[in-house]
Design a protein around this motif. Structure first.
Motif, short mmCIF file in Angstrom:
data_model
loop_
_atom_site.label_atom_id
_atom_site.label_comp_id
_atom_site.label_asym_id
_atom_site.label_seq_id
_atom_site.Cartn_x
_atom_site.Cartn_y
_atom_site.Cartn_z
N PRO A 1 0.48 -1.38 0.29
CA PRO A 1 0.27 0.00 -0.04
C PRO A 1 0.97 1.54 0.13
O PRO A 1 0.15 2.35 -0.84
CB PRO A 1 -1.16 0.06 1.12
N ASP A 2 2.15 1.50 0.26
CA ASP A 2 2.87 2.20 0.52
C ASP A 2 3.61 2.74 -0.58
O ASP A 2 4.36 3.76 -1.10
CB ASP A 2 3.82 2.27 1.51
N LEU A 3 3.54 1.89 -1.50
CA LEU A 3 3.38 2.07 -3.26
C LEU A 3 3.61 3.52 -3.74
O LEU A 3 3.68 4.05 -4.86
CB LEU A 3 3.62 0.60 -3.92
N ASP A 4 2.27 3.76 -3.01
CA ASP A 4 1.59 4.87 -3.24
C ASP A 4 2.34 6.43 -2.59
O ASP A 4 1.43 7.64 -3.03
CB ASP A 4 0.09 5.68 -2.97
N LEU A 5 3.51 6.28 -2.69
CA LEU A 5 3.87 7.35 -1.88
C LEU A 5 4.08 8.38 -2.07
O LEU A 5 4.19 9.56 -0.99
CB LEU A 5 5.13 7.09 -1.17
N THR B 1 -4.60 6.60 -2.81
CA THR B 1 -4.36 5.82 -3.68
C THR B 1 -4.57 4.16 -3.67
O THR B 1 -5.16 3.57 -4.25
CB THR B 1 -3.33 6.36 -4.85
N LEU B 2 -3.88 3.67 -2.82
CA LEU B 2 -3.91 1.88 -2.72
C LEU B 2 -4.39 2.03 -0.97
O LEU B 2 -3.68 0.44 -0.96
CB LEU B 2 -1.84 1.16 -2.69
N HIS B 3 -4.28 2.96 -0.34
CA HIS B 3 -4.87 2.11 0.48
C HIS B 3 -6.42 2.40 0.78
O HIS B 3 -7.59 2.82 -0.13
CB HIS B 3 -4.37 3.59 1.53
#
Length: 201
Positions: free
Chosen positions: A39-43, A50-52
């Motif tokens: 999920p943290d790839l949307d940093l 975005t990914l959470h």
């Protein structure tokens, strides 16, 4: 929370697989690690939005778990662990600090975005900020069983990531200033891609 804390919690979700189907444990631990940090790839693109998915991800994880129970295989178990780790990541972000460069100041009321509700969930601050002492305590609580139960590369990787976590906690507040200063040197064309919290936080 630290990315490593999310990774350890995701890997800990694979411990029941180790106990019941040890031959499937290695891919399950990898799935927990990947699902925990994914999920943290949307940093840099709508972080924690975005990914959470704090509502939808748990539903998907439950469905995947049911599928893994009804049709146990390497693929269904890996899917269930990965989705459960991603769901846990999104849910636990809500109990941490707000989305800001210096979350110990408690100035942000955005913890994680709920697509179901169409709004940000406020931070509970049970873990005040990523890299707080209580964050490290949670990381250790999740990592130690994985270190004890695992073997070989898994144990080495988990212990190494825990050591990285300790260093991060020691320098956490200094890193915020360093990030802000580095962002100031970024070329103008890159400014739109920098998180807002890095610009004059």
């Amino acid at each position: 929370m630290m990315a490593t804390t999310h990774a350890f919690m995701g890997m800990a979700l694979a411990l029941p697989v180790l106990a019941t189907a040890p031959e499937l444990a290695p891919p399950a631990f990898v799935a927990g690690l990947v699902g925990g940090v994914a999920p943290d790839l949307d940093l840099y693109a709508g972080h924690r939005k975005t990914l959470h998915y704090p509502v939808y991800a748990p539903i998907a994880a439950v469905l995947a778990l049911v599928l893994a129970v009804l049709v146990p295989s390497a693929s269904t178990i890996v899917l269930a662990v990965a989705l459960a780790a991603a769901a846990l990541h999104a849910a636990t972000d809500a109990v941490g600090g707000g989305l800001e460069l210096r979350p110990w100041r408690a100035g942000s009321e955005r913890a994680v975005y709920s697509h179901y509700h169409g709004r940000w969930i406020r931070p509970r601050r049970w873990i005040r900020y990523d890299g707080a002492p209580e964050d490290l305590a949670l990381a250790g609580f999740a990592a130690v069983p994985v270190i004890i139960a695992g073997d070989g590369p898994l144990t080495v990787l988990t212990a190494a990531l825990l050591a990285v976590s300790v260093v991060y906690v020691l320098f956490r507040k200094h890193l915020a200033t360093a990030a802000e200063r580095l962002a100031a040197f970024a070329p103008a064309p890159l400014h739109p891609y920098l998180p807002e919290r890095y610009r004059g936080a």
